[in-house]
Write an enzyme that holds these catalytic residues in place. Sequence first.
Site, PDB file in Angstrom:
ATOM      1  N   GLY A 127      42.261  39.745  26.799  1.00  0.00           N
ATOM      2  CA  GLY A 127      43.670  40.300  27.192  1.00  0.00           C
ATOM      3  C   GLY A 127      43.660  40.349  28.763  1.00  0.00           C
ATOM      4  O   GLY A 127      42.449  40.312  29.326  1.00  0.00           O
ATOM      5  N   GLY A 178      39.672  39.572  23.790  1.00  0.00           N
ATOM      6  CA  GLY A 178      40.729  39.039  23.125  1.00  0.00           C
ATOM      7  C   GLY A 178      40.487  37.572  22.769  1.00  0.00           C
ATOM      8  O   GLY A 178      41.232  37.329  21.627  1.00  0.00           O
ATOM      9  N   ASP A 214      37.582  46.229  20.999  1.00  0.00           N
ATOM     10  CA  ASP A 214      38.808  46.226  20.117  1.00  0.00           C
ATOM     11  C   ASP A 214      39.051  44.715  19.378  1.00  0.00           C
ATOM     12  O   ASP A 214      38.099  44.152  19.221  1.00  0.00           O
ATOM     13  CB  ASP A 214      40.086  46.733  21.096  1.00  0.00           C
ATOM     14  CG  ASP A 214      40.313  45.856  22.228  1.00  0.00           C
ATOM     15  OD1 ASP A 214      39.596  45.192  22.614  1.00  0.00           O
ATOM     16  OD2 ASP A 214      41.653  46.228  22.734  1.00  0.00           O
TER      17      ASP A 214
HETATM   18  C1  LIG Z   1      43.082  44.355  23.987  1.00  0.00           C
HETATM   19  C2  LIG Z   1      42.280  43.081  24.525  1.00  0.00           C
HETATM   20  C3  LIG Z   1      41.263  43.779  25.107  1.00  0.00           C
HETATM   21  C4  LIG Z   1      40.470  42.729  25.908  1.00  0.00           C
HETATM   22  O1  LIG Z   1      40.123  41.650  25.968  1.00  0.00           O
HETATM   23  S1  LIG Z   1      39.654  43.552  27.505  1.00  0.00           S
HETATM   24  C5  LIG Z   1      39.191  42.304  28.394  1.00  0.00           C
HETATM   25  C6  LIG Z   1      37.664  41.777  27.813  1.00  0.00           C
HETATM   26  N1  LIG Z   1      37.464  40.551  28.687  1.00  0.00           N
HETATM   27  C7  LIG Z   1      36.795  40.988  29.864  1.00  0.00           C
HETATM   28  O2  LIG Z   1      36.465  42.066  30.223  1.00  0.00           O
HETATM   29  C8  LIG Z   1      36.379  39.980  30.796  1.00  0.00           C
HETATM   30  C9  LIG Z   1      36.607  40.033  32.088  1.00  0.00           C
HETATM   31  N2  LIG Z   1      36.247  38.762  33.202  1.00  0.00           N
HETATM   32  C10 LIG Z   1      35.121  38.723  33.606  1.00  0.00           C
HETATM   33  O3  LIG Z   1      34.209  39.516  33.303  1.00  0.00           O
HETATM   34  C11 LIG Z   1      34.506  37.440  34.347  1.00  0.00           C
HETATM   35  O4  LIG Z   1      35.769  36.911  34.829  1.00  0.00           O
HETATM   36  C12 LIG Z   1      34.025  36.389  33.576  1.00  0.00           C
HETATM   37  C13 LIG Z   1      32.429  36.776  33.085  1.00  0.00           C
HETATM   38  C14 LIG Z   1      34.706  36.053  31.986  1.00  0.00           C
HETATM   39  C15 LIG Z   1      33.859  35.186  34.353  1.00  0.00           C
HETATM   40  O5  LIG Z   1      33.362  35.357  35.495  1.00  0.00           O
HETATM   41  P1  LIG Z   1      33.483  34.013  36.699  1.00  0.00           P
HETATM   42  O6  LIG Z   1      33.048  32.804  36.006  1.00  0.00           O
HETATM   43  O7  LIG Z   1      32.814  34.798  37.843  1.00  0.00           O
HETATM   44  O8  LIG Z   1      35.118  33.822  36.873  1.00  0.00           O
HETATM   45  P2  LIG Z   1      36.143  35.020  37.656  1.00  0.00           P
HETATM   46  O9  LIG Z   1      36.315  34.650  39.176  1.00  0.00           O
HETATM   47  O10 LIG Z   1      35.645  36.375  37.343  1.00  0.00           O
HETATM   48  O11 LIG Z   1      37.455  34.701  36.949  1.00  0.00           O
HETATM   49  C16 LIG Z   1      38.320  33.747  37.318  1.00  0.00           C
HETATM   50  C17 LIG Z   1      39.698  34.285  37.458  1.00  0.00           C
HETATM   51  O12 LIG Z   1      40.223  34.797  36.144  1.00  0.00           O
HETATM   52  C18 LIG Z   1      40.505  36.016  36.321  1.00  0.00           C
HETATM   53  N3  LIG Z   1      40.359  36.477  34.943  1.00  0.00           N
HETATM   54  C19 LIG Z   1      38.994  36.592  34.025  1.00  0.00           C
HETATM   55  N4  LIG Z   1      39.061  37.422  33.212  1.00  0.00           N
HETATM   56  C20 LIG Z   1      40.435  38.026  33.105  1.00  0.00           C
HETATM   57  C21 LIG Z   1      40.980  38.758  32.234  1.00  0.00           C
HETATM   58  N5  LIG Z   1      40.622  39.077  30.892  1.00  0.00           N
HETATM   59  N6  LIG Z   1      42.312  39.262  32.681  1.00  0.00           N
HETATM   60  C22 LIG Z   1      42.900  38.856  33.814  1.00  0.00           C
HETATM   61  N7  LIG Z   1      42.271  38.170  34.430  1.00  0.00           N
HETATM   62  C23 LIG Z   1      41.010  37.525  34.342  1.00  0.00           C
HETATM   63  C24 LIG Z   1      39.635  36.636  37.333  1.00  0.00           C
HETATM   64  O13 LIG Z   1      40.363  37.919  37.814  1.00  0.00           O
HETATM   65  C25 LIG Z   1      39.722  35.552  38.423  1.00  0.00           C
HETATM   66  O14 LIG Z   1      41.093  35.421  39.065  1.00  0.00           O
HETATM   67  P3  LIG Z   1      41.098  35.238  40.592  1.00  0.00           P
HETATM   68  O15 LIG Z   1      40.504  33.814  40.997  1.00  0.00           O
HETATM   69  O16 LIG Z   1      42.404  35.353  40.974  1.00  0.00           O
HETATM   70  O17 LIG Z   1      40.166  36.573  41.360  1.00  0.00           O
END
Ligand SMILES: C/C=C/C(=O)SCCNC(=O)CCNC(=O)[C@H](O)C(C)(C)COP(=O)(O)OP(=O)(O)OC[C@H]1O[C@@H](n2cnc3c(N)ncnc32)[C@H](O)[C@@H]1OP(=O)(O)O
Length: 367
Positions: free
Chosen positions: A75, A123, A154
């Site tokens: 998400g 998500g 979740d």
């Molecule tokens: C109900 C639903 C609940 C859920 O799903 S809660 C969310 C669960 N997921 C997470 O917690 C993952 C969050 N993301 C990360 O931890 C990391 O990303 C990754 C390990 C997946 C990848 O890391 P890397 O390869 O270093 O990429 P990066 O620079 O962190 O991400 C590229 C761009 O993508 C954005 N992004 C990544 N995941 C999300 C997300 N879940 N929601 C919104 N944005 C996201 C970042 O912020 C960034 O953006 P910018 O380049 O502008 O800084």
Amino acid sequence: MTNSSVESNVVVVEVQGRVGCITLNRPKALNALSLDMIRAITHALLSWREDDHVLAVAVRGVNKEGPFGAFCAGGDIRFFHQAALSGNPALEDFFTEEYALNHLIHTYPKPYIAFMDGIVMGGGMGISQGASLRIVTERSKLAMPETLIGLFPDVGGGYFLSRCAGRLGEYLALTGLTLSGREAMSAGLADGYIDAGRLPGLWASLAQTPFENGASVERWCASHLSMTATAPSWPTKEVDRVFGLETVADMAAALAETDSDWGRSTLAALRQRSPLMLAVALEQVRRARSMGLADDLRMERELVRRCFHLRPGAGSDTAEGIRALAIDKDHSPRWHPATIEEVTPEEVAAFFVPPWPAHAHPLKVLG
Ligand SMILES: C/C=C/C(=O)SCCNC(=O)CCNC(=O)[C@H](O)C(C)(C)COP(=O)(O)OP(=O)(O)OC[C@H]1O[C@@H](n2cnc3c(N)ncnc32)[C@H](O)[C@@H]1OP(=O)(O)O
């Protein structure tokens, strides 16, 4: 051949041959799900469910270079943060509609094939674990990492993690461990493996194959995949011993006594995460083990409401965790309570008090 096509910026929905094809198209955010994306996917699935021409559904993501390479990072946590701080009611709609979509996928009456290449987290697992065929590659990275952002696993995580063997569900829920494609197959969280270089051909031929003569879409697709799981790469006996203990504090103490690289890295992973949400996730997975999918999703809907609204004044570990990971990116969340050992049973129990009476539950209609 494209029979029909509905395109928006972030989700491409089209029917190719007799297959409904969904492409998540938000590569700059690793295809993180917005409310609009959830609505577009739900709309497509509901219309294809009633459409006799459509025999199956396939879903994939794109990365910055083109198709595949990233599935979905979860998400949109930046939206969660902004919406929580500003009191935007769309946050409530987001969770209700996302969990309803997860339920729709798990119960979908036609084959639903998930091409889980690249990042598949949170998500992203929610829109793939209910698939009838879950395809992974050497680039797949699967995880339920939510305890790192002060949330719990979740999107049906209680349901599908608690069905993993032994105490693997507790282990994955608490540590947020990232699994490779092969490891996901060992864990029972993926069905078939293919080299990423062969994905475009598989996708194209799925859409170009006529399935009118009763050929099973899943069987046809599976014939292109390696379906044999390898032995787990984690120490299963240790996982069961440690993650079968009663509390997170007991687990931390047991890991501290374990003279192994696995014990040290696992304890370090736990110490990074929200102590309160570790305890909530543990209780969630254990309760979910005896629940059906709909009841699990209802419980998770209640928990997520608590995550953002339970503790006025004490703050939200979820808002703080997202701030530290994705807003300020200082990777130094200030958790409340600060340590695993300080979490009380009363604080955990408060998350499991339903915020609504049963008749007013936003997911009461799920069967
Ligand atoms: C109900 C639903 C609940 C859920 O799903 S809660 C969310 C669960 N997921 C997470 O917690 C993952 C969050 N993301 C990360 O931890 C990391 O990303 C990754 C390990 C997946 C990848 O890391 P890397 O390869 O270093 O990429 P990066 O620079 O962190 O991400 C590229 C761009 O993508 C954005 N992004 C990544 N995941 C999300 C997300 N879940 N929601 C919104 N944005 C996201 C970042 O912020 C960034 O953006 P910018 O380049 O502008 O800084």
